[in-house]
Motif scaffolding. Structure first.
Motif, PDB file in Angstrom:
ATOM      1  N   GLN A 149      53.508  44.268  12.848  1.00 52.75           N
ATOM      2  CA  GLN A 149      53.819  43.713  11.535  1.00 52.75           C
ATOM      3  C   GLN A 149      52.671  42.835  11.008  1.00 52.75           C
ATOM      4  N   VAL A 150      52.179  41.925  11.849  1.00 60.20           N
ATOM      5  CA  VAL A 150      51.156  40.968  11.406  1.00 60.20           C
ATOM      6  C   VAL A 150      49.836  41.664  11.088  1.00 60.20           C
ATOM      7  N   LEU A 151      49.458  42.600  11.923  1.00 60.46           N
ATOM      8  CA  LEU A 151      48.153  43.248  11.765  1.00 60.46           C
ATOM      9  C   LEU A 151      48.207  44.539  10.965  1.00 60.46           C
ATOM     10  N   GLY A 152      49.411  44.950  10.560  1.00 60.76           N
ATOM     11  CA  GLY A 152      49.539  46.161   9.771  1.00 60.76           C
ATOM     12  C   GLY A 152      49.183  47.409  10.543  1.00 60.76           C
ATOM     13  N   LEU A 153      49.537  47.442  11.813  1.00 60.73           N
ATOM     14  CA  LEU A 153      49.187  48.571  12.667  1.00 60.73           C
ATOM     15  C   LEU A 153      50.282  49.642  12.630  1.00 60.73           C
ATOM     16  N   ALA A 187      47.218  46.984  25.999  1.00 61.96           N
ATOM     17  CA  ALA A 187      46.988  48.426  25.904  1.00 61.96           C
ATOM     18  C   ALA A 187      47.274  48.924  24.492  1.00 61.96           C
ATOM     19  N   PHE A 188      48.312  48.386  23.859  1.00 58.43           N
ATOM     20  CA  PHE A 188      48.659  48.771  22.490  1.00 58.43           C
ATOM     21  C   PHE A 188      47.526  48.432  21.530  1.00 58.43           C
ATOM     22  N   LEU A 189      47.003  47.210  21.633  1.00 53.24           N
ATOM     23  CA  LEU A 189      45.940  46.778  20.734  1.00 53.24           C
ATOM     24  C   LEU A 189      44.635  47.521  21.006  1.00 53.24           C
ATOM     25  N   ALA A 190      44.343  47.771  22.281  1.00 57.40           N
ATOM     26  CA  ALA A 190      43.085  48.431  22.633  1.00 57.40           C
ATOM     27  C   ALA A 190      42.963  49.804  21.988  1.00 57.40           C
ATOM     28  N   LEU A 191      44.088  50.461  21.771  1.00 60.05           N
ATOM     29  CA  LEU A 191      44.074  51.800  21.171  1.00 60.05           C
ATOM     30  C   LEU A 191      44.009  51.765  19.646  1.00 60.05           C
ATOM     31  N   ARG A 192      44.295  50.604  19.034  1.00 62.52           N
ATOM     32  CA  ARG A 192      44.474  50.574  17.595  1.00 62.52           C
ATOM     33  C   ARG A 192      43.507  49.666  16.841  1.00 62.52           C
ATOM     34  N   LEU A 193      42.947  48.660  17.495  1.00 61.71           N
ATOM     35  CA  LEU A 193      42.040  47.750  16.807  1.00 61.71           C
ATOM     36  C   LEU A 193      40.654  48.366  16.653  1.00 61.71           C
ATOM     37  N   ASP A 194      39.919  47.878  15.682  1.00 64.51           N
ATOM     38  CA  ASP A 194      38.528  48.283  15.506  1.00 64.51           C
ATOM     39  C   ASP A 194      37.752  47.979  16.785  1.00 64.51           C
ATOM     40  N   ARG A 195      36.878  48.898  17.198  1.00 65.65           N
ATOM     41  CA  ARG A 195      36.163  48.759  18.473  1.00 65.65           C
ATOM     42  C   ARG A 195      34.986  47.789  18.339  1.00 65.65           C
ATOM     43  N   ASP A 202      33.298  49.709  25.832  1.00 65.30           N
ATOM     44  CA  ASP A 202      34.114  50.848  26.220  1.00 65.30           C
ATOM     45  C   ASP A 202      35.569  50.408  26.359  1.00 65.30           C
ATOM     46  N   ASP A 203      36.449  51.362  26.697  1.00 70.55           N
ATOM     47  CA  ASP A 203      37.884  51.071  26.755  1.00 70.55           C
ATOM     48  C   ASP A 203      38.202  49.959  27.747  1.00 70.55           C
ATOM     49  N   ALA A 204      37.564  50.017  28.910  1.00 66.39           N
ATOM     50  CA  ALA A 204      37.855  49.021  29.947  1.00 66.39           C
ATOM     51  C   ALA A 204      37.468  47.621  29.476  1.00 66.39           C
ATOM     52  N   LEU A 205      36.324  47.513  28.789  1.00 67.34           N
ATOM     53  CA  LEU A 205      35.874  46.208  28.318  1.00 67.34           C
ATOM     54  C   LEU A 205      36.778  45.687  27.205  1.00 67.34           C
ATOM     55  N   ILE A 206      37.183  46.561  26.284  1.00 64.64           N
ATOM     56  CA  ILE A 206      38.070  46.137  25.199  1.00 64.64           C
ATOM     57  C   ILE A 206      39.368  45.575  25.762  1.00 64.64           C
ATOM     58  N   HIS A 207      39.956  46.279  26.709  1.00 65.70           N
ATOM     59  CA  HIS A 207      41.205  45.813  27.322  1.00 65.70           C
ATOM     60  C   HIS A 207      40.998  44.461  27.991  1.00 65.70           C
TER      61      HIS A 207
END
Length: 224
Positions: free
Chosen positions: A220-224, A182-190, A157-162
């Protein structure tokens, strides 16, 4: 100028304090911590790659005085010595089917299971999916694994990803912009495995160009 980054090993924190509890893993943690009452003295811990099986296996090992071994290494292991310890975690049992000679590893796990069972010991096995999907060819071993209790690590879940982003960054001693988790948690594959891979990429690239890992750099690095 960029530098050639060295792929230095990092040691992840695998103790209980570093295991973040969320709705996706709380039930599995409860079952693992109740190891003294496992039916038949055994439990199968399942979940997707990177879901925390190894971490939770080490949490149990520290609590139960157990040893953790990889299933594919069992044919070369001293099985009586392992059984004498009285508690063993065997990781990635589902990988046995991919070995050139899977029967050897199956036979070793079958004998270890029986030695532990006969002495009242405890056995934790891990893998992706339930034991019924592990392609175990030895019928007697398959039936014994199917009889184990089942603890499943759910989708994060969101809390665990963060929390995982923060933990991996700490394990790698990364200098992160405080806004980045927080930025990555919203954009990376879960997927916890994907998150680990993304942070490894950021680590390598930041070392190569000697830069702090900021939101624009990650974008830039991850293409987000």
């Amino acid at each position: 100028m960029s530098q050639l980054p060295l792929d230095l090993p990092h040691r992840p924190a695998l103790d209980r304090e570093a295991f973040f509890v969320s709705a996706s893993n709380a039930a599995a943690l409860t079952m693992v911590e109740a190891w003294r009452d496992w039916p038949g003295g055994k439990l199968a811990l399942t979940g997707a790659g990177g879901s925390g099986k190894t971490h939770l296996a080490h949490v149990w090992a520290a609590d139960a005085g157990a040893v953790v071994v990889d299933a594919v290494d069992l044919p070369q292991s001293d099985l009586p010595a392992l059984a004498e310890i009285g508690a063993v975690a065997v990781e990635d049992v589902d990988h046995i089917a991919d070995l050139p000679t899977p029967r050897e590893a199956e036979a070793a796990l079958f004998h270890l299971h029986n030695m532990l069972s006969g002495a009242g010991g405890k056995l934790l096995v891990t893998g992706k999916g339930a034991p019924a999907r592990w392609r175990i060819a030895t019928a007697d071993l398959a039936s014994r694994l199917h009889a184990a209790g089942l603890a499943t690590l759910g989708a994060p879940d969101d809390a665990l990803i963060h929390a995982v982003i923060v933990k991996i960054a700490s394990d790698r001693q990364l200098d992160l912009d405080p806004r980045l988790p927080a930025f990555l948690a919203l954009r990376l594959d879960r997927s916890l495995a994907s998150i680990a891979g993304a942070l490894a990429d950021l680590d390598r690239q930041a070392l190569a160009v000697q830069r702090r890992i900021t939101v624009p750099f990650a974008r830039q690095v991850l293409g987000l």
